[in-house]
Motif scaffolding. Structure first.
Motif, PDB file in Angstrom:
ATOM      1  N   GLN A 122      -5.488 -22.919   5.370  1.00  0.00           N
ATOM      2  CA  GLN A 122      -5.297 -22.227   6.639  1.00  0.00           C
ATOM      3  C   GLN A 122      -4.374 -23.010   7.561  1.00  0.00           C
ATOM      4  OE1 GLN A 122      -9.759 -21.148   7.177  1.00  0.00           O
ATOM      5  NE2 GLN A 122      -8.637 -19.663   8.380  1.00  0.00           N
ATOM      6  N   VAL A 123      -4.514 -24.331   7.568  1.00  0.00           N
ATOM      7  CA  VAL A 123      -3.598 -25.145   8.369  1.00  0.00           C
ATOM      8  C   VAL A 123      -2.184 -25.044   7.806  1.00  0.00           C
ATOM      9  CG1 VAL A 123      -3.026 -27.496   9.103  1.00  0.00           C
ATOM     10  CG2 VAL A 123      -5.387 -26.712   9.176  1.00  0.00           C
ATOM     11  N   GLN A 124      -2.066 -24.989   6.475  1.00  0.00           N
ATOM     12  CA  GLN A 124      -0.754 -24.819   5.862  1.00  0.00           C
ATOM     13  C   GLN A 124      -0.120 -23.503   6.291  1.00  0.00           C
ATOM     14  OE1 GLN A 124       1.062 -26.926   3.927  1.00  0.00           O
ATOM     15  NE2 GLN A 124      -0.488 -28.492   4.266  1.00  0.00           N
ATOM     16  N   GLU A 125      -0.916 -22.453   6.383  1.00  0.00           N
ATOM     17  CA  GLU A 125      -0.398 -21.165   6.835  1.00  0.00           C
ATOM     18  C   GLU A 125       0.074 -21.250   8.282  1.00  0.00           C
ATOM     19  OE1 GLU A 125      -3.516 -18.363   6.212  1.00  0.00           O
ATOM     20  OE2 GLU A 125      -3.370 -18.414   4.020  1.00  0.00           O
ATOM     21  N   ILE A 126      -0.687 -21.975   9.098  1.00  0.00           N
ATOM     22  CA  ILE A 126      -0.291 -22.157  10.492  1.00  0.00           C
ATOM     23  C   ILE A 126       1.024 -22.931  10.560  1.00  0.00           C
ATOM     24  CG2 ILE A 126      -0.912 -23.284  12.669  1.00  0.00           C
ATOM     25  CD1 ILE A 126      -3.863 -22.713  11.937  1.00  0.00           C
ATOM     26  N   ARG A 127       1.117 -23.972   9.743  1.00  0.00           N
ATOM     27  CA  ARG A 127       2.346 -24.770   9.719  1.00  0.00           C
ATOM     28  C   ARG A 127       3.534 -23.915   9.291  1.00  0.00           C
ATOM     29  NH1 ARG A 127       4.013 -29.516   5.440  1.00  0.00           N
ATOM     30  NH2 ARG A 127       5.948 -30.124   6.450  1.00  0.00           N
ATOM     31  N   ASP A 128       3.355 -23.088   8.250  1.00  0.00           N
ATOM     32  CA  ASP A 128       4.441 -22.230   7.795  1.00  0.00           C
ATOM     33  C   ASP A 128       4.887 -21.274   8.897  1.00  0.00           C
ATOM     34  OD1 ASP A 128       4.348 -23.444   5.343  1.00  0.00           O
ATOM     35  OD2 ASP A 128       3.211 -21.842   4.354  1.00  0.00           O
ATOM     36  N   ALA A 129       3.924 -20.776   9.666  1.00  0.00           N
ATOM     37  CA  ALA A 129       4.250 -19.848  10.748  1.00  0.00           C
ATOM     38  C   ALA A 129       5.075 -20.534  11.830  1.00  0.00           C
ATOM     39  CB  ALA A 129       2.966 -19.265  11.340  1.00  0.00           C
ATOM     40  N   VAL A 130       4.690 -21.758  12.193  1.00  0.00           N
ATOM     41  CA  VAL A 130       5.429 -22.453  13.240  1.00  0.00           C
ATOM     42  C   VAL A 130       6.822 -22.838  12.741  1.00  0.00           C
ATOM     43  CG1 VAL A 130       4.626 -24.804  12.749  1.00  0.00           C
ATOM     44  CG2 VAL A 130       5.265 -24.188  15.066  1.00  0.00           C
ATOM     45  N   ARG A 131       6.955 -23.186  11.474  1.00  0.00           N
ATOM     46  CA  ARG A 131       8.265 -23.536  10.934  1.00  0.00           C
ATOM     47  C   ARG A 131       9.171 -22.304  10.927  1.00  0.00           C
ATOM     48  NH1 ARG A 131       8.586 -26.641   5.693  1.00  0.00           N
ATOM     49  NH2 ARG A 131       9.581 -28.409   6.687  1.00  0.00           N
ATOM     50  N   THR A 132       8.617 -21.169  10.547  1.00  0.00           N
ATOM     51  CA  THR A 132       9.404 -19.936  10.557  1.00  0.00           C
ATOM     52  C   THR A 132       9.875 -19.619  11.973  1.00  0.00           C
ATOM     53  OG1 THR A 132       8.221 -19.033   8.640  1.00  0.00           O
ATOM     54  CG2 THR A 132       9.345 -17.461  10.078  1.00  0.00           C
ATOM     55  N   GLY A 133       8.973 -19.793  12.942  1.00  0.00           N
ATOM     56  CA  GLY A 133       9.339 -19.524  14.330  1.00  0.00           C
ATOM     57  C   GLY A 133      10.422 -20.453  14.837  1.00  0.00           C
ATOM     58  N   LEU A 134      10.334 -21.734  14.498  1.00  0.00           N
ATOM     59  CA  LEU A 134      11.320 -22.699  14.964  1.00  0.00           C
ATOM     60  C   LEU A 134      12.679 -22.492  14.293  1.00  0.00           C
ATOM     61  CD1 LEU A 134       9.078 -25.908  15.126  1.00  0.00           C
ATOM     62  CD2 LEU A 134      10.019 -24.623  17.055  1.00  0.00           C
ATOM     63  N   VAL A 135      12.680 -22.192  12.997  1.00  0.00           N
ATOM     64  CA  VAL A 135      13.943 -21.916  12.313  1.00  0.00           C
ATOM     65  C   VAL A 135      14.602 -20.678  12.913  1.00  0.00           C
ATOM     66  CG1 VAL A 135      14.949 -21.124  10.125  1.00  0.00           C
ATOM     67  CG2 VAL A 135      13.411 -23.090  10.162  1.00  0.00           C
ATOM     68  N   SER A 136      13.811 -19.668  13.226  1.00  0.00           N
ATOM     69  CA  SER A 136      14.359 -18.454  13.856  1.00  0.00           C
ATOM     70  C   SER A 136      14.953 -18.778  15.223  1.00  0.00           C
ATOM     71  CB  SER A 136      13.267 -17.389  13.994  1.00  0.00           C
ATOM     72  OG  SER A 136      12.828 -16.941  12.727  1.00  0.00           O
ATOM     73  N   THR A 137      14.291 -19.659  15.975  1.00  0.00           N
ATOM     74  CA  THR A 137      14.808 -20.053  17.285  1.00  0.00           C
ATOM     75  C   THR A 137      16.154 -20.751  17.151  1.00  0.00           C
ATOM     76  OG1 THR A 137      12.595 -20.271  18.251  1.00  0.00           O
ATOM     77  CG2 THR A 137      14.359 -21.522  19.298  1.00  0.00           C
ATOM     78  N   ILE A 138      16.274 -21.673  16.191  1.00  0.00           N
ATOM     79  CA  ILE A 138      17.526 -22.379  15.983  1.00  0.00           C
ATOM     80  C   ILE A 138      18.615 -21.420  15.510  1.00  0.00           C
ATOM     81  CG2 ILE A 138      18.683 -24.155  14.626  1.00  0.00           C
ATOM     82  CD1 ILE A 138      16.861 -25.272  16.792  1.00  0.00           C
TER      83      ILE A 138
END
Length: 271
Positions: A122-138
Motif C-alpha cells: 500500500q505504501v508502494q502504491e502511494i509512492r507510485d501515485a506521488v511519483r506520477t503526480g510529480l512527473v506530470s508536474t515537471i
C-alpha cells in the motif's frame, strides 16, 4: 477511498478524522512507526483509543491515512509553482517545496521513499501515485502538457529517483543549506531535459534561463537576482548559455562546464 474514509461520512465525523490525522502527522513527523503505541497516540490526541480504532481500524490504517494526507500535500505544494514566474524559477519553487516537505515530515517522507513497514504494497502504491503526480508536474512545466513519450517519462523518473535518494542523504546530514541541493537538482533536471531532446526530438528542452546562477554556497551574494547578471556588464561568466546561443543537445561535454576564457576571447570555436 479506503475503509477508514468510509467510516463516519458526516461533516462532523470528517472534521474529527482530519483532526486525528493532523495530530498523527505531528507525532510521526520525526518519530518512527514502532516508537509510538496506540496508547501514546490516544493520549496526545486527547481521545479514547477506541475512537482511533473506529476511524482507522488499527495503527497501520491510521499511519497509512497520515502518509496519504502527507502525499496529497506534497503533490499540491509541488504543483503550486505558479505559471506567472519564469520556468527555471518555477522549477526551483517545485524542488524547494519538495525539500521543505521532506525536512518537516522526515519520518513520513522516509516511509514513502523506502517502502514503509517492511515491504508494504500500500505504501508502494502511494509512492507510485506521488511519483506520477510529480512527473506530470515537471512535464507540464517543461512541455506544456503531460502526454509525453515513454522515453521522456523514463528519463524523468530516473531524475526523480535521484532526487529521492539525494534528499534522503541530505536529510541524514544536512551539512548543506537547502538552496544548494535545490539548485543541484535543478541543474540535473536541465541536463535530463537536454538528454530527452536527443532521444525524443518531439520533446525539445525549454530554452535555458540566462539569468539563472545556481547557488553553490561558495561565493557571497550569488544566486538569482544577486550580483551582476551572468555574462553581462559585470563580467561574470554565464553558468548556462542563453536561449538563442544554446547548442543542440549532444553527447559531448555540457557547454556550461567549459573552461572559462578571458574576456574578449573570440568565443566558441575561435582561434
Amino acid at each position: 477511498m479506503n475503509g477508514s474514509q468510509q467510516r463516519g461520512a458526516s461533516p462532523r465525523s470528517q472534521v474529527r478524522r482530519s483532526e486525528l490525522i493532523a495530530t498523527g502527522r505531528k507525532l510521526f513527523a520525526n518519530t518512527s512507526y514502532d516508537a509510538l503505541s496506540m496508547d501514546d497516540i490516544a493520549r496526545h490526541a486527547g481521545v479514547a483509543k477506541g475512537l482511533i480504532y473506529y476511524y482507522f481500524k488499527n495503527k497501520r490504517g491510521y499511519y497509512l491515512a497520515i502518509v496519504e494526507d502527507s502525499v496529497a500535500e506534497l503533490v499540491t505544494l509541488a504543483a503550486a509553482g505558479g505559471s506567472e514566474v519564469p520556468r527555471t524559477e518555477r522549477v526551483q519553487r517545485t524542488v524547494e517545496a519538495y525539500l521543505r516537505f521532506a525536512q518537516h515530515n522526515e519520518a513520513a517522507y522516509r516511509t514513502i521513499i523506502t517502502g514503509g513497514v517492511g515491504f508494504d504494497t500500500q505504501v508502494q502504491e502511494i509512492r507510485d501515485a506521488v511519483r506520477t503526480g510529480l512527473v506530470s508536474t515537471i512535464a507540464e512545466g517543461a512541455y506544456g502538457h503531460t502526454d509525453i513519450p515513454p522515453i521522456a517519462r523514463l528519463a524523468l523518473l530516473g531524475w526523480l529517483s535521484g532526487v529521492e535518494w539525494l534528499t534522503l542523504e541530505w536529510l541524514g546530514y544536512q551539512e548543506l543549506t537547502l538552496e544548494i541541493p535545490r539548485d543541484l537538482m535543478v541543474r540535473m533536471l536541465r541536463h535530463t531535459l537536454n538528454t530527452i531532446e536527443e532521444f525524443a526530438p518531439e520533446c525539445p528542452a525549454p530554452p535555458a534561463d540566462p539569468a539563472f546562477r545556481p547557488y553553490t554556497g561558495r561565493e557571497p551574494g550569488e544566486g538569482r537576482g544577486e550580483g551582476p547578471v551572468p555574462g553581462g556588464a559585470g563580467g561574470t561568466l554565464r553558468t548556462e548559455p542563453a536561449a538563442h546561443t544554446r547548442p543542440a543537445p549532444s553527447t559531448g561535454p555540457d557547454p556550461s562546464y567549459q573552461v572559462p576564457r578571458p574576456r574578449g576571447d573570440a568565443g566558441d570555436g575561435g582561434h
